[in-house]
Structure formats: structure tokens, C-alpha cells
Write an enzyme that holds these catalytic residues in place. Structure first.
Site, PDB file in Angstrom:
ATOM      1  N   ALA A 163     -29.366 -98.830  41.073  1.00 12.11           N
ATOM      2  CA  ALA A 163     -29.321 -99.229  39.659  1.00 12.11           C
ATOM      3  C   ALA A 163     -29.601-100.721  39.559  1.00 12.11           C
ATOM      4  CB  ALA A 163     -27.959 -98.885  39.055  1.00 12.11           C
ATOM      5  N   TRP A 173     -26.778-107.204  45.679  1.00  9.45           N
ATOM      6  CA  TRP A 173     -27.409-108.488  45.312  1.00  9.45           C
ATOM      7  C   TRP A 173     -26.480-109.345  44.468  1.00  9.45           C
ATOM      8  CZ3 TRP A 173     -30.646-104.085  43.638  1.00  9.45           C
ATOM      9  CH2 TRP A 173     -31.453-103.627  44.667  1.00  9.45           C
ATOM     10  N   ARG A 206     -29.887-115.743  30.552  1.00 11.92           N
ATOM     11  CA  ARG A 206     -31.299-115.790  30.982  1.00 11.92           C
ATOM     12  C   ARG A 206     -31.951-117.149  30.769  1.00 11.92           C
ATOM     13  NH1 ARG A 206     -32.448-109.471  29.446  1.00 11.92           N
ATOM     14  NH2 ARG A 206     -31.851-108.676  31.493  1.00 11.92           N
ATOM     15  N   GLN A 264     -50.637-125.583  47.706  1.00  9.10           N
ATOM     16  CA  GLN A 264     -52.092-125.699  47.872  1.00  9.10           C
ATOM     17  C   GLN A 264     -52.513-127.169  47.950  1.00  9.10           C
ATOM     18  OE1 GLN A 264     -53.918-123.062  48.342  1.00  9.10           O
ATOM     19  NE2 GLN A 264     -55.903-124.057  48.441  1.00  9.10           N
ATOM     20  N   GLY A 291     -52.042-128.661  51.178  1.00 12.16           N
ATOM     21  CA  GLY A 291     -52.903-128.132  52.244  1.00 12.16           C
ATOM     22  C   GLY A 291     -52.090-127.606  53.407  1.00 12.16           C
ATOM     23  N   GLY A 292     -52.568-127.847  54.620  1.00 12.83           N
ATOM     24  CA  GLY A 292     -51.897-127.345  55.823  1.00 12.83           C
ATOM     25  C   GLY A 292     -50.448-127.798  55.920  1.00 12.83           C
ATOM     26  N   GLU A 336     -31.776-111.388  37.304  1.00  8.57           N
ATOM     27  CA  GLU A 336     -31.395-111.423  35.876  1.00  8.57           C
ATOM     28  C   GLU A 336     -32.400-110.669  35.017  1.00  8.57           C
ATOM     29  OE1 GLU A 336     -29.289-114.579  34.038  1.00  8.57           O
ATOM     30  OE2 GLU A 336     -28.395-115.194  35.936  1.00  8.57           O
TER      31      GLU A 336
HETATM   32  N1  CAA Z   1     -27.032-107.153  22.901  1.00  4.69           N
HETATM   33  C1  CAA Z   1     -26.133-106.248  22.465  1.00  4.69           C
HETATM   34  N2  CAA Z   1     -26.264-104.919  22.691  1.00  4.69           N
HETATM   35  C2  CAA Z   1     -27.353-104.528  23.376  1.00  4.69           C
HETATM   36  C3  CAA Z   1     -28.339-105.416  23.850  1.00  4.69           C
HETATM   37  C4  CAA Z   1     -28.143-106.783  23.589  1.00  4.69           C
HETATM   38  N3  CAA Z   1     -29.022-107.687  24.009  1.00  4.69           N
HETATM   39  N4  CAA Z   1     -29.293-104.717  24.495  1.00  4.69           N
HETATM   40  C5  CAA Z   1     -28.943-103.429  24.427  1.00  4.69           C
HETATM   41  N5  CAA Z   1     -27.760-103.312  23.759  1.00  4.69           N
HETATM   42  C6  CAA Z   1     -27.037-102.081  23.435  1.00  4.69           C
HETATM   43  C7  CAA Z   1     -27.931-101.174  22.598  1.00  4.69           C
HETATM   44  O1  CAA Z   1     -27.790-101.466  21.226  1.00  4.69           O
HETATM   45  C8  CAA Z   1     -27.389 -99.820  22.938  1.00  4.69           C
HETATM   46  O2  CAA Z   1     -26.219 -99.598  22.187  1.00  4.69           O
HETATM   47  P1  CAA Z   1     -25.857 -98.116  21.585  1.00  4.69           P
HETATM   48  O3  CAA Z   1     -25.705 -97.223  22.763  1.00  4.69           O
HETATM   49  O4  CAA Z   1     -24.605 -98.354  20.831  1.00  4.69           O
HETATM   50  O5  CAA Z   1     -27.045 -97.747  20.753  1.00  4.69           O
HETATM   51  C9  CAA Z   1     -26.972 -99.952  24.398  1.00  4.69           C
HETATM   52  O6  CAA Z   1     -26.776-101.349  24.624  1.00  4.69           O
HETATM   53  C10 CAA Z   1     -28.013 -99.415  25.362  1.00  4.69           C
HETATM   54  O7  CAA Z   1     -29.211-100.137  25.109  1.00  4.69           O
HETATM   55  P2  CAA Z   1     -30.636 -99.635  25.590  1.00  4.69           P
HETATM   56  O8  CAA Z   1     -30.836 -98.208  25.129  1.00  4.69           O
HETATM   57  O9  CAA Z   1     -31.636-100.641  25.195  1.00  4.69           O
HETATM   58  O10 CAA Z   1     -30.435 -99.615  27.161  1.00  4.69           O
HETATM   59  P3  CAA Z   1     -31.429 -99.206  28.320  1.00  4.69           P
HETATM   60  O11 CAA Z   1     -30.693 -98.365  29.266  1.00  4.69           O
HETATM   61  O12 CAA Z   1     -32.726 -98.719  27.747  1.00  4.69           O
HETATM   62  O13 CAA Z   1     -31.642-100.605  29.112  1.00  4.69           O
HETATM   63  C11 CAA Z   1     -32.597-102.718  29.659  1.00  4.69           C
HETATM   64  C12 CAA Z   1     -32.202-101.683  28.580  1.00  4.69           C
HETATM   65  C13 CAA Z   1     -33.084-103.885  28.818  1.00  4.69           C
HETATM   66  C14 CAA Z   1     -33.709-102.220  30.558  1.00  4.69           C
HETATM   67  C15 CAA Z   1     -31.344-103.130  30.488  1.00  4.69           C
HETATM   68  O14 CAA Z   1     -30.925-102.073  31.321  1.00  4.69           O
HETATM   69  C16 CAA Z   1     -31.597-104.348  31.322  1.00  4.69           C
HETATM   70  O15 CAA Z   1     -31.512-105.462  30.820  1.00  4.69           O
HETATM   71  N6  CAA Z   1     -31.905-104.156  32.634  1.00  4.69           N
HETATM   72  C17 CAA Z   1     -32.039-105.253  33.567  1.00  4.69           C
HETATM   73  C18 CAA Z   1     -30.721-105.500  34.251  1.00  4.69           C
HETATM   74  C19 CAA Z   1     -30.568-106.904  34.694  1.00  4.69           C
HETATM   75  O16 CAA Z   1     -30.979-107.854  34.031  1.00  4.69           O
HETATM   76  N7  CAA Z   1     -29.919-107.076  35.836  1.00  4.69           N
HETATM   77  C20 CAA Z   1     -29.659-108.378  36.332  1.00  4.69           C
HETATM   78  C21 CAA Z   1     -28.442-108.401  37.198  1.00  4.69           C
HETATM   79  S1  CAA Z   1     -27.686-109.966  37.248  1.00  4.69           S
HETATM   80  C22 CAA Z   1     -28.535-110.900  38.345  1.00  4.69           C
HETATM   81  O17 CAA Z   1     -29.587-110.597  38.800  1.00  4.69           O
HETATM   82  C23 CAA Z   1     -27.878-112.210  38.577  1.00  4.69           C
HETATM   83  C24 CAA Z   1     -28.147-112.900  39.841  1.00  4.69           C
HETATM   84  O18 CAA Z   1     -28.160-112.381  40.917  1.00  4.69           O
HETATM   85  C25 CAA Z   1     -28.327-114.338  39.730  1.00  4.69           C
END
Ligand code: CAA
Length: 432
Positions: A154, A180, A276, A370, A373-374, A397
């Protein structure tokens, strides 16, 4: 053996180079308070981060000596609300601090920024009691924070997580793993997302605070919490990225963020909107840091009897890099201002800034190599580290593919505002 940067880089210390770099950093759009945070972070970066950046990259160890300075300069206050010992959470100020740190070391930049990412779920959804309990120590720099959302299966589909928390009397029992996890091994406070209602579609996930006793290098173990793997990484090597494993970890009910289950996913998404711009600022820092090195090199490196900066093809790389970095920085600041003002466009701007700035970082750091260079390809010189540090910013993120999805979803929602243009489309009247 760790080698010092090449003497060529002494060029960075000439008055002319300093003045040029200073002029490149001027920003009349910033308020005195913003400039103050930037100056404070720049001092830490110049005095304490840059001199050790390559050492910790080689060692792949957390730089506790830098952590002491980040704390001493009060930088952790920048993202914490005033009521809880912070300076008032300003994402714009956070971005300015992160850019300066990342300009000296991308790893240390994100190692700092991730504390904001881990704290935001508490700030957004926590009870007053939880904020009181956890945030003052974070603001003081005594406790580091990590954020546990991703799992092996996931990543982009964060909602598809399997880690579970089951209520047992007054406690929750946590089982599963997180992948991660940046800073997870050294964080006193881990914000962990887990499934609490597998049957629900929209209220499936909750967030918990998992605390480890002690702090800093003295962190203690807790039963049921294990660091299963420490990753060996391409970049950001000063910062530990780990896999966490929970085996019947028992948490008191007051560790459920906000005190009610089911709001974790929404809070994770709101957290990412707020965080972000910080990763985008890290990318701007990496790009600017590499560009600065390339500029100094190009003005010193003589080929065909002239500095290579006099060659138009090198000038094009420098000029394109400078434009891209300036554009990325302004988009990051715009995104931070949208987030701070809580506008409806914050989600779109945060995604645009993250995607644009991190793509810019990859392009500009690659072009900087780039120009060298080397020499650029060799680990003896710092420029290749910027390229390695930049790569992950396009991935974590939320991958840049996910950012584009978020941007496009926003655009499609906003399309109804453009209904007046439908008259100019080949759309039959009754279908408009
Ligand atoms: N603010 C508030 N609510 C939000 C929202 C937001 N920005 N975005 C979505 N929601 C809510 C929606 O309204 C929805 O609510 P309901 O169920 O009440 O309708 C619910 O959340 C589900 O939303 P989606 O249907 O849009 O969800 P999705 O499953 O289609 O996923 C996605 C959307 C944008 C792809 C999301 O899964 C995502 O952002 N994925 C990427 C994950 C990520 O960024 N991981 C990073 C980990 S942290 C990291 O990397 C840190 C590090 O190491 C430095």
C-alpha cells in the site's frame, strides 16, 4: 576514508561569489518574519550542515550533532502552534527553513521536514490533551516524530493498508508493518495509521500515537514494536528509513488520535496537503544547492583557454536551471500561502508544487552533474549527492504520478466554472 570536498569549491567563499549567490537568494515578496526564519536556517545550514553532509552520506548515520543545532536554534518551533510551545504553524516559514537545510544536504532537509509531517495528524485531529502532551516536546526539539502510512502493498493506494488495530477493553492492539518510514528508527513519537473498521469504505482507518520511552540516542524498546529493516538507500542517506513491525502492540485508548475511530484517512490526506509544500521546498533546496556548485565550477573550470561558463551550451544549462528553480520556488511559496490561508485550492497547489519542484530538482541536479563533466560523476565531489538526494523527492509523499492525478481531479471539478465556454464547443445545445 572520507574525503574533504575538493579545494575547487573554495570558490564559493570569494566575496564575488558570495555576493552573486546572495543576489540570487533575494526575495522582496517575503515579510521580515519569513526572512528571519530563512536567515536562521541558513546559518545552521552553512555552519553545521554543509561541513558534515558528505560524512553522514558516506556513513549512512543520523547526524545527532546537527540535531543539537536544529534544536538550539529553535527551528522545530516553526511548524508548531503557539499554544503548544511553537512559533505558530506557518507552512511558508517551514518551507523557507527546509529549503535552506536541503541546499546544504537533502537528507538533513527531509529529516527535519518529516517531523512536521508526523506532527500534523496530531495538530489537525488530536484532542487538546493529546496536543498538550506531545507537541511541546516536539517544538522544543526534544522529541523527533515519524509518519507511518505506507506499507509493502500500500504505497500510492494508501487506503489499501492492512496494518490493523483491534479494540480490546480499554486498549487497542496493533498488528502489521509500515514501510519506508523516514526517521522511524530514531523517532520518539510515531504517528501510525491502521485499519480499525475493515467493513467500512469511508471510515476504515484511524491514526494512533506510538511513543517510545527516552529520547534522542537513548530511545528504549517497547514490547510489540520492532525495527524490522533499515534500508540501504540511493540518497538522503543521513536519515534512517526503516520498516516497522507491530506484533500485538498494546496502546492505551488515549493514543487514538482525536479519540474517535474512522477519521484517519481524511486526516492523512489533510496532513499530506500541509506537508507536500515542505517536500517541494526540499527539492528546491537540492536544485539550488547543485546549481550554485555548477555555477562556481563553470566560472572556474577552464577548457579551450576559457572558463566553460563562457560557452553558450553551458550558459543554456545554467540559465534554464535558474529559471526552473525560481519558478519552482515561487510555486512552492504560493502553495504554502494557500495551505496557510486554508483556501479551497490548497490541495491542488500542494500537489502542483510537489510535482513541479521535484521534477525540476531532478532535471537541475542532473544538469549540474553534466556541467561538472567527469568530476561530477565521481563521489570525490559533492554534486552527485544532490542528484541522488533529489530522486526520492519525485517518489515520496505521493509519487508525481499521484500528484498529477490529484491535480487533474481538481481541474475536472473546477471545469464547471468554465461552463460559459461550452458555447464555443461542438456540443449539442441539449447536452450542455
Ligand atoms: N482532504 C480531505 N479529505 C480528503 C482529501 C484531502 N486532501 N483527499 C481525499 N479526501 C477524502 C475524500 O473526500 C474521501 O472522503 P469520503 O470517503 O468521505 O468521500 C476519502 O478521503 C477518500 O478519498 P479518495 O476517494 O480520493 O481516495 P483514493 O483512495 O482514491 O486515494 C490518493 C486518493 C490521492 C491516491 C491517495 O491515496 C494518496 O494521496 N496516495 C498517495 C499516498 C502518499 O502520499 N503517501 C506518502 C507517504 S508519506 C511519505 O512518503 C513521507 C516520507 O517518507 C518522507
Amino acid at each position: 576514508m572520507i574525503r574533504a570536498p575538493h579545494p575547487m569549491l573554495d570558490g564559493l567563499n570569494t566575496p564575488a561569489s558570495r555576493a552573486l549567490l546572495e543576489s540570487l537568494m533575494t526575495d522582496p515578496l517575503l515579510a521580515p518574519e519569513n526572512l528571519e526564519w530563512r536567515e536562521r536556517a541558513r546559518e545552521v545550514a552553512d555552519k553545521y550542515v554543509r561541513p558534515v553532509a558528505w560524512k553522514y552520506d558516506r556513513l549512512q548515520e543520523y547526524p545527532w550533532e546537527v540535531q543539537e543545532q536544529l534544536k538550539a536554534y529553535g527551528l522545530y518551533k516553526v511548524f508548531v502552534d503557539k499554544e503548544y510551545g511553537g512559533a505558530g504553524c506557518s507552512v511558508l516559514n517551514l518551507c523557507l527553513v527546509v529549503e535552506e537545510l536541503a541546499k546544504a544536504c537533502g537528507g538533513i532537509g527531509v529529516g527535519f521536514a518529516v517531523n512536521a509531517l508526523g506532527s500534523f495528524p496530531i495538530m489537525i485531529g488530536g484532542t487538546d490533551e493529546q496536543k498538550e502532551r506531545f507537541l511541546p516536546e516536539v517544538a522544543a526539539g526534544n522529541h523527533l516524530v515519524a509518519f507511518g502510512l505506507s506499507e509493502k502493498n500500500a504505497g500510492s493506494d494508501a487506503g489499501g493498508m492492512a496494518c490493523s488495530a483491534v479494540k480490546d477493553g480499554d486498549q487497542w492492539v496493533l498488528n502489521g508493518h509500515k514501510k519506508w518510514n523516514t526517521n522511524g528508527a530514531i523517532a520518539h513519537v510515531n504517528t501510525i495509521f491502521a485499519v480499525t473498521d475493515p467493513e467500512s469504505r469511508s471510515r476504515r482507518i484511524s491514526a494512533f500515537v506510538v511513543q517510545r520511552p527516552g529520547s534522542g540516542e537513548e530511545l528504549g524498546d517497547i514490547e510489540g514494536f520492532r525495527i524490522a529493516k533499515v534500508e540501504d538507500k540511493m540518497g538522503i542517506r543521513a536519515i534512517p528509513v526503516v520498516e516497522l513491525e507491530f506484533d500485538n502492540l498494546r496502546l492505551d485508548s488515549d493514543r487514538l488520535i482525536g479519540g474517535r475511530p474512522g477519521v484517519g484517512f481524511k486526516h492523512a490526506m489533510m496532513t499530506l496537503d500541509k506537508a507536500r509544500p515542505g517536500v517541494a521546498a526540499q527539492a528546491v533546496g537540492c536544485a539550488q544547492g547543485a546549481l550554485d556548485l555548477a555555477l562556481v565550477y563553470a566560472t572556474n573550470r577552464v577548457q579551450f583557454g576559457q572558463p566553460i561558463a563562457s560557452k553558450q551550451m553551458v550558459q543554456q544549462l545554467l540559465a534554464d536551471g535558474a529559471q526552473k528553480v525560481a519558478a519552482a520556488r515561487q510555486l512552492v511559496h504560493a502553495a504554502a500561502r494557500h495551505v496557510d490561508a486554508g483556501t479551497k485550492e490548497a490541495n491542488k497547489y500542494a500537489a502542483m508544487a510537489k510535482c513541479f519542484a521535484t521534477d525540476v530538482a531532478m532535471e537541475v541536479t542532473t544538469d549540474a552533474v553534466q556541467i561538472f563533466g567527469g568530476y561530477g560523476f565521481m563521489r570525490d565531489y559533492p554534486v552527485e549527492k544532490y542528484m541522488r538526494d533529489a530522486k526520492i523527492t519525485q517518489i515520496y509523499e505521493g509519487t508525481n504520478q499521484v500528484q498529477r492525478l490529484v491535480i487533474a481531479r481538481n481541474l475536472i471539478k473546477e471545469a464547471s466554472k468554465l461552463d460559459h465556454l461550452s458555447h464555443y464547443m461542438p456540443i449539442p445545445e441539449d447536452q450542455r
